[in-house]
Write a protein that holds these residues in place. Structure first.
Motif, short mmCIF file in Angstrom:
data_model
loop_
_atom_site.label_atom_id
_atom_site.label_comp_id
_atom_site.label_asym_id
_atom_site.label_seq_id
_atom_site.Cartn_x
_atom_site.Cartn_y
_atom_site.Cartn_z
N ARG A 76 14.08 -44.13 -18.89
CA ARG A 76 14.92 -43.31 -20.03
C ARG A 76 16.26 -42.32 -19.95
O ARG A 76 16.74 -42.28 -19.23
CB ARG A 76 13.43 -41.07 -19.91
N ALA A 77 16.37 -42.23 -21.57
CA ALA A 77 17.81 -42.24 -21.81
C ALA A 77 18.37 -41.17 -22.54
O ALA A 77 17.64 -40.87 -23.92
CB ALA A 77 18.65 -43.61 -22.34
N VAL A 78 19.51 -39.79 -22.55
CA VAL A 78 19.85 -38.79 -22.62
C VAL A 78 21.20 -39.83 -23.43
O VAL A 78 22.13 -40.44 -22.75
CB VAL A 78 20.34 -38.10 -21.34
N GLY A 79 21.58 -39.42 -24.20
CA GLY A 79 22.78 -39.42 -24.81
C GLY A 79 23.44 -38.10 -25.28
O GLY A 79 22.90 -36.99 -25.37
N HIS B 19 29.91 -30.52 -15.34
CA HIS B 19 28.33 -29.92 -15.69
C HIS B 19 27.82 -29.99 -16.86
O HIS B 19 26.09 -29.77 -16.86
CB HIS B 19 28.81 -27.85 -15.83
N HIS B 20 27.87 -30.35 -17.84
CA HIS B 20 27.43 -30.83 -18.70
C HIS B 20 26.54 -32.30 -18.57
O HIS B 20 25.20 -31.79 -19.04
CB HIS B 20 27.90 -31.08 -20.48
N LEU B 21 26.68 -32.93 -18.19
CA LEU B 21 26.40 -33.61 -17.43
C LEU B 21 25.17 -33.94 -16.80
O LEU B 21 23.73 -34.36 -17.58
CB LEU B 21 27.47 -34.98 -17.80
N LYS B 22 25.37 -33.41 -15.87
CA LYS B 22 24.20 -33.03 -14.97
C LYS B 22 23.39 -32.58 -15.17
O LYS B 22 21.82 -32.37 -15.56
CB LYS B 22 25.13 -31.89 -13.43
N ALA B 23 23.60 -31.34 -16.21
CA ALA B 23 22.33 -30.36 -16.68
C ALA B 23 21.46 -30.85 -17.87
O ALA B 23 20.40 -31.22 -18.35
CB ALA B 23 23.06 -28.97 -17.77
N SER B 24 22.17 -32.33 -18.86
CA SER B 24 21.68 -32.62 -19.83
C SER B 24 20.59 -33.63 -19.00
O SER B 24 18.85 -34.43 -19.57
CB SER B 24 22.59 -33.75 -20.29
N LYS B 25 21.34 -34.59 -18.07
CA LYS B 25 20.39 -35.54 -17.73
C LYS B 25 19.07 -34.11 -16.89
O LYS B 25 17.68 -35.02 -16.81
CB LYS B 25 21.17 -36.01 -16.55
N VAL C 242 22.10 -42.47 -18.40
CA VAL C 242 23.23 -41.17 -19.62
C VAL C 242 24.04 -41.95 -20.17
O VAL C 242 24.35 -42.68 -20.12
CB VAL C 242 24.18 -40.26 -18.76
N ILE C 243 23.63 -42.35 -21.56
CA ILE C 243 24.47 -42.81 -22.71
C ILE C 243 25.29 -42.04 -23.54
O ILE C 243 24.78 -41.00 -23.60
CB ILE C 243 24.31 -43.66 -23.48
N ALA D 148 34.39 -41.46 -17.45
CA ALA D 148 33.34 -40.65 -17.74
C ALA D 148 32.60 -41.76 -16.52
O ALA D 148 31.35 -41.49 -16.24
CB ALA D 148 32.75 -41.23 -18.66
N LEU D 149 32.58 -42.92 -16.45
CA LEU D 149 31.67 -43.99 -15.78
C LEU D 149 31.70 -43.41 -14.20
O LEU D 149 30.76 -43.30 -13.31
CB LEU D 149 32.19 -44.95 -15.31
N LEU D 150 33.02 -43.34 -13.92
CA LEU D 150 33.58 -42.46 -12.08
C LEU D 150 32.20 -41.06 -11.76
O LEU D 150 32.78 -40.90 -10.74
CB LEU D 150 34.67 -42.91 -11.60
N ASN D 151 32.63 -40.63 -13.05
CA ASN D 151 31.94 -39.07 -13.33
C ASN D 151 30.56 -39.32 -13.24
O ASN D 151 29.79 -37.39 -13.34
CB ASN D 151 32.99 -38.31 -13.74
N GLY D 152 29.49 -40.09 -13.45
CA GLY D 152 28.58 -40.49 -13.50
C GLY D 152 27.75 -40.60 -15.15
O GLY D 152 26.36 -41.48 -14.92
N VAL D 153 28.58 -41.12 -16.19
CA VAL D 153 28.50 -41.36 -17.25
C VAL D 153 27.26 -43.29 -16.74
O VAL D 153 28.07 -43.07 -16.05
CB VAL D 153 28.88 -41.57 -18.52
N ASP D 154 26.87 -43.77 -17.81
CA ASP D 154 26.25 -44.68 -16.84
C ASP D 154 26.74 -46.20 -18.66
O ASP D 154 27.02 -47.36 -17.94
CB ASP D 154 24.18 -44.87 -17.13
N ILE D 155 26.64 -45.29 -19.30
CA ILE D 155 27.32 -46.95 -21.05
C ILE D 155 28.02 -45.86 -21.60
O ILE D 155 27.59 -44.35 -22.25
CB ILE D 155 25.70 -47.06 -21.83
N VAL D 156 29.32 -46.24 -21.99
CA VAL D 156 30.05 -45.61 -23.12
C VAL D 156 30.10 -46.58 -23.95
O VAL D 156 30.50 -47.96 -24.07
CB VAL D 156 31.60 -45.42 -22.36
#
Length: 404
Positions: free
Chosen positions: A2-5, A19-25, A33-34, A59-67
């Motif tokens: 499951r992917a969240v954008g 905070h936004h990234l963690k809350a979004s996931k 996370v894309i 972004a990748l080092l802080n938790g995003v999976d695809i940019v």
């Protein structure tokens, strides 16, 4: 999977973004996370602090999976066009949801406001035209017109920048008949345009950039507001390139473009209209820096942001013919980076993508991508010559960054 954008600029990635990234996931119950991220020039008409490749790594080092890069023709645009391009990309890569930060934090308020405006569209449009005729900017006219509608105080505050973007994201989802589910989380502590630090750990990107440019090393004041990977990458970029990017670095190039252009040539540039070319030329001849130039061309009809975007288009020589009449949707997916989780998602799902996935420009011939190439070349102008050539080559040869 499951992917969240997310739709982002990360200029730079800070604790509020984390905070936004963690809350979004969590809100999306997502595995991946894309992020659709603007390239080297941003929505408010500014050069990014550091290159898109450095911001991808942040972004990748802080938790995003695809940019994935938001193409120039969507990135340096008004909110509606920006949103349409970004949503089309998230839809193409199979995101089940899009989560955005907002001042409201209440998703129902967005849908209620969209329904309300649909029922008031003719009256709303008439108010906008009337206010524009008085000489105010379009965003100001929209805000004033909304307040003229009956019971408007019950609905979303469309004077707030993140509410405006969220509103446009949901409109884009509806117009594109996308199956993406919208989610929102409230912005935490810092307002979008705050220039000063207002809490101990959360600050706006605006205030962080202000601190960076007011300090020799750009580090001491921001440590508590950005994750360590961001801090390390900022210092590395400064060490390698000898400067961060800001408009003043580009002033001499912009001034050269202006004073060597005729009014007729300027009128061909995207967003130059209503006789602005004469105002631009007059101001360019007597201004000593970018701030001075902006103050001379600023009027109540045009926002600072709109004029900065116009300056980016002049700097990159982007013409109306290159931008007008294009589809509201992206035509390719420029992959900038991924984690191992992101790579697994791509391997599993990329055959289902509705747009071609571009991992290296040298193997892709789409005409539209030349705008991104041109923007990257211009962006590189302010760094030392030996590095400038490397940055230009990087645009063609750099494979997607992989963080394992």
């Amino acid at each position: 999977m499951r992917a969240v954008g997310l739709i982002v600029e990360y200029n730079p990635f800070h604790n509020g973004h984390a905070h936004h990234l963690k809350a979004s996931k969590e809100a999306a119950k997502a595995d991946v996370v894309i992020a659709v991220m603007s390239g080297n020039f941003l929505q408010r008409g500014e050069p990014a602090l550091v290159s898109k490749w450095y911001r991808t790594r942040m972004a990748l080092l802080n938790g995003v999976d695809i940019v994935i890069e938001l193409p120039y023709r969507f990135a340096v645009q008004k909110a509606e066009t920006f949103a349409n391009g970004a949503v089309s990309i998230l839809d193409a890569v199979g995101c089940e949801s899009l989560c955005f930060g907002s001042e409201s934090g209440d998703l129902s308020a967005f849908y209620q406001t969209i329904d309300f405006l649909e029922g008031q569209q003719t009256r709303f449009d008439d108010h906008i035209k009337r206010f524009i005729d008085t000489g105010v900017s379009y965003p100001k006219a929209v805000s004033l017109s909304f307040r003229q509608l009956p019971d408007s105080e019950r609905y979303l505050d469309l004077a707030k920048p993140n509410n405006i973007l969220g509103f446009q994201y949901i409109k884009a989802i509806n117009q594109q008949k996308s199956s993406i589910k919208a989610l929102t989380v409230p912005r935490k502590n810092a307002d979008y345009h705050d220039e000063n630090f207002a809490s101990e750990t959360i600050a706006s990107a605006t205030s962080i950039r202000k601190a960076i440019f007011s300090n020799e090393d750009g580090k001491s004041e921001i440590d508590q507001y950005v994750p360590e990977p961001t801090n390390q990458l900022l210092q590395q970029y400064l060490h390698e390139n000898q400067a961060f990017h800001q408009w003043e670095n580009y002033w001499s190039f912009l001034q050269f473009r202006l004073i060597h252009s005729s009014p007729e040539e300027l009128r061909e540039i995207y967003e130059v209209e209503e006789g602005l070319e004469h105002r631009l030329l007059s101001a360019a001849l007597v201004s000593n820096n970018f701030q001075e130039f902006m103050k001379k061309i600023k009027t109540k009809r045009y926002t600072w942001t709109r004029l900065q975007r116009l300056c980016v288009h002049i700097l990159t020589n982007t013409k109306k013919a290159e931008m007008d009449g294009n589809s509201e949707k992206a035509s390719y997916l420029r992959l900038l980076g991924m984690t191992t989780i992101g790579k697994a998602y791509l391997n599993k799902r990329k055959k289902e993508f509705s747009l071609p996935l571009v991992s290296k420009l040298s193997s892709f011939k789409e005409k539209e991508i030349l705008l991104d190439v041109k923007a990257a070349r211009v962006y590189s102008l302010v760094i030392p010559n030996q590095l400038k050539n490397e940055m230009i080559k990087q645009e063609y040869k750099q494979p997607p960054i992989l963080v394992e």
